[in-house]
Motif scaffolding. Structure first.
Motif, PDB file in Angstrom:
ATOM      1  N   VAL A 189      26.793  17.761  -8.409  1.00 53.28           N
ATOM      2  CA  VAL A 189      27.751  17.118  -7.985  1.00 53.28           C
ATOM      3  C   VAL A 189      28.695  17.658  -9.691  1.00 53.28           C
ATOM      4  O   VAL A 189      28.381  17.898 -10.238  1.00 53.28           O
ATOM      5  CB  VAL A 189      28.067  15.480  -8.169  1.00 53.28           C
ATOM      6  CG1 VAL A 189      29.260  14.863  -7.726  1.00 53.28           C
ATOM      7  CG2 VAL A 189      27.147  15.726  -6.770  1.00 53.28           C
ATOM      8  N   ARG A 190      30.144  17.656  -9.052  1.00 55.20           N
ATOM      9  CA  ARG A 190      30.862  18.475 -10.269  1.00 55.20           C
ATOM     10  C   ARG A 190      31.465  16.725 -10.378  1.00 55.20           C
ATOM     11  O   ARG A 190      32.451  17.091  -9.622  1.00 55.20           O
ATOM     12  CB  ARG A 190      31.688  19.759 -10.427  1.00 55.20           C
ATOM     13  CG  ARG A 190      32.505  20.312 -11.168  1.00 55.20           C
ATOM     14  CD  ARG A 190      33.373  21.515 -10.789  1.00 55.20           C
ATOM     15  NE  ARG A 190      34.676  21.459  -9.775  1.00 55.20           N
ATOM     16  CZ  ARG A 190      34.382  21.590  -8.567  1.00 55.20           C
ATOM     17  NH1 ARG A 190      33.268  21.939  -8.547  1.00 55.20           N
ATOM     18  NH2 ARG A 190      35.018  21.417  -7.739  1.00 55.20           N
ATOM     19  N   ARG A 191      31.256  16.821 -11.258  1.00 56.97           N
ATOM     20  CA  ARG A 191      32.595  15.454 -11.810  1.00 56.97           C
ATOM     21  C   ARG A 191      33.531  15.827 -12.383  1.00 56.97           C
ATOM     22  O   ARG A 191      35.116  15.500 -12.194  1.00 56.97           O
ATOM     23  CB  ARG A 191      31.859  14.072 -12.575  1.00 56.97           C
ATOM     24  CG  ARG A 191      30.733  13.651 -11.950  1.00 56.97           C
ATOM     25  CD  ARG A 191      30.384  12.527 -12.226  1.00 56.97           C
ATOM     26  NE  ARG A 191      28.783  11.830 -11.047  1.00 56.97           N
ATOM     27  CZ  ARG A 191      27.993  12.331 -11.348  1.00 56.97           C
ATOM     28  NH1 ARG A 191      27.465  13.929 -11.321  1.00 56.97           N
ATOM     29  NH2 ARG A 191      27.190  12.317 -10.110  1.00 56.97           N
ATOM     30  N   GLY A 192      34.416  16.465 -13.667  1.00 60.30           N
ATOM     31  CA  GLY A 192      35.192  17.293 -14.684  1.00 60.30           C
ATOM     32  C   GLY A 192      35.444  16.030 -15.175  1.00 60.30           C
ATOM     33  O   GLY A 192      35.413  14.741 -14.955  1.00 60.30           O
ATOM     34  N   ALA A 193      37.061  16.561 -15.429  1.00 57.38           N
ATOM     35  CA  ALA A 193      37.437  15.514 -16.192  1.00 57.38           C
ATOM     36  C   ALA A 193      39.571  16.028 -15.786  1.00 57.38           C
ATOM     37  O   ALA A 193      39.892  16.544 -15.718  1.00 57.38           O
ATOM     38  CB  ALA A 193      38.489  15.918 -17.718  1.00 57.38           C
ATOM     39  N   PRO A 194      40.277  14.443 -15.616  1.00 59.76           N
ATOM     40  CA  PRO A 194      40.240  13.235 -16.811  1.00 59.76           C
ATOM     41  C   PRO A 194      39.038  12.597 -15.741  1.00 59.76           C
ATOM     42  O   PRO A 194      39.001  12.651 -14.505  1.00 59.76           O
ATOM     43  CB  PRO A 194      41.740  13.248 -16.829  1.00 59.76           C
ATOM     44  CG  PRO A 194      42.245  13.750 -16.024  1.00 59.76           C
ATOM     45  CD  PRO A 194      41.528  15.070 -15.181  1.00 59.76           C
ATOM     46  N   ALA A 195      38.336  12.065 -16.499  1.00 58.34           N
ATOM     47  CA  ALA A 195      37.652  10.534 -16.116  1.00 58.34           C
ATOM     48  C   ALA A 195      37.885   9.313 -15.522  1.00 58.34           C
ATOM     49  O   ALA A 195      39.110   9.088 -16.510  1.00 58.34           O
ATOM     50  CB  ALA A 195      36.157  10.574 -16.743  1.00 58.34           C
TER      51      ALA A 195
END
Length: 365
Positions: free
Chosen positions: A167-173
């Motif tokens: 799973v890629r979550r990335g930014a901005p959170a």
């Protein structure tokens, strides 16, 4: 979808045709579609109904139509469009061309969907699905043998984690917090106020109640939970003085609920005989309010794939169904993360009302 296209084969060592992990909107919509198609269905949901969740509760016109197709017409408050505001007092509003949306308490929506699933013939189990065993012919969960598993177990899906799907979550959170207030709605639209680092969403959900959700950014943390939710919510509301003044003195009608980080991009949505649906399948942001619309559309696509005996086809269908949402939502989140662009949002909407209206109509589909 025809109601009885599939011939159940439970005599071949299966306890059920379709096991649905998760009894939220996506899971229950999947259960309704599957049961109406002739599958036997078992919903695994350990929580007692009605299940609540942190969400904006504004269902776009497309979601209202999708629920009606399921025979689900929850009690709520119609809203005619979207109104954007900023801290400088500027406002811009447009109405939906496709009919009204509906503000609905999550608990009311859940109750209506549970009723529809049970009326369609779905069965229930309180089992919590965290581990799955599958082979070429079926899936086994908590001693139950099923032909297929639809995992609709939320943003931080335990089934997805057990399967090891990256799973890629990335930014901005971004995170979301929501609370209800005992107060008559002051508008028949969903009101979105853009602050410096957050947005506040006010949704009419009844004649004397509004839901107020705040989406905000903070650094990624190891935990998906928001333990400081009440204090954070109060602090965030202070950043919206006009809204805070309206709410001053109004009794809270629910506890603060939180969710996040919101962006979850799994590498795939199909693994063998297991299909991910709803937030478990991938989520960008709550910014555009399309969650229920997408959940219903994905549920139908997943069941169609099972009817065709080709679960792999769901992956491509999912990408087509969500492409516009993913591109538009991600673009808006990234653009408005830049302070100067965020400040230009309302002036641009006011200067180009036709573009604003067409954009909102895209979200409302």
């Amino acid at each position: 979808m025809p109601n009885t296209e599939y011939d159940s084969v439970l005599g071949a060592g299966y306890d059920t045709d379709v096991l649905v992990a998760g009894g939220g909107p996506a899971g229950l919509a999947s259960a309704v579609y599957a049961a109406r198609a002739g599958f036997s269905v078992l919903v695994c949901e350990p929580r007692t109904a009605p299940v609540d969740k942190a969400c904006g509760e504004g269902i776009m016109p497309g979601g209202v139509r999708g629920l009606a197709e399921l025979g689900v017409r929850p009690v709520g408050m119609a809203f005619s469009g979207i109104e954007y505001a900023d801290l400088a007092g500027r406002r811009v509003r447009t109405s939906f061309s496709a009919g009204p949306g509906l503000g609905v308490r999550r608990t009311e929506l859940h109750t209506a969907l549970v009723r529809a699933a049970k009326e369609a013939g779905a069965q229930w189990s309180p089992a919590r699905v965290t581990h799955v065993a599958q082979d070429a012919n079926g899936v086994t969960v908590a001693g139950v043998r099923a032909r297929w598993l639809i995992a609709a177990d939320g943003l931080h899906s335990p089934v997805r984690r057990h399967l090891g799907i990256p799973v890629r979550r990335g930014a901005p959170a971004r995170f979301g917090l929501r609370r209800h207030w005992q107060l008559a709605p002051w508008t028949d639209a969903v009101e979105v106020t853009w602050g410096q680092h957050a947005e506040a969403y006010v949704t009419p959900v009844g004649p004397d109640q509004v839901g107020v959700a705040v989406l905000y950014r903070r650094p990624l943390t190891p935990s998906p939970y928001v333990p400081e939710a009440p204090d954070t919510y109060t602090a965030l509301l202070r950043g919206f003085p006009e809204l805070a003044e309206r709410l001053a003195g109004a009794p809270a009608a629910s506890a603060v609920r939180g969710a996040g980080p919101l962006r979850q991009c799994p590498q795939r949505r199909v693994q063998g005989r297991i299909l991910l649906v709803g937030d478990a399948a991938g989520y960008e942001d709550a910014l555009t309010g399309e969650g229920v619309s997408l959940a219903v559309a994905q549920a139908r696509a997943a069941v169609d794939a099972l009817l065709a005996g080709a679960p792999g086809g769901y992956e491509q269908r999912w990408r087509r169904l969500t492409r516009r949402y993913r591109l538009l939502t991600r673009g808006l989140v990234m653009a408005t993360a830049v302070a100067p662009v965020r400040g230009l949002l309302l002036p641009c909407c006011a200067a180009a009302p036709g573009v604003f209206r067409r954009t909102v109509d895209q979200l409302a589909r």
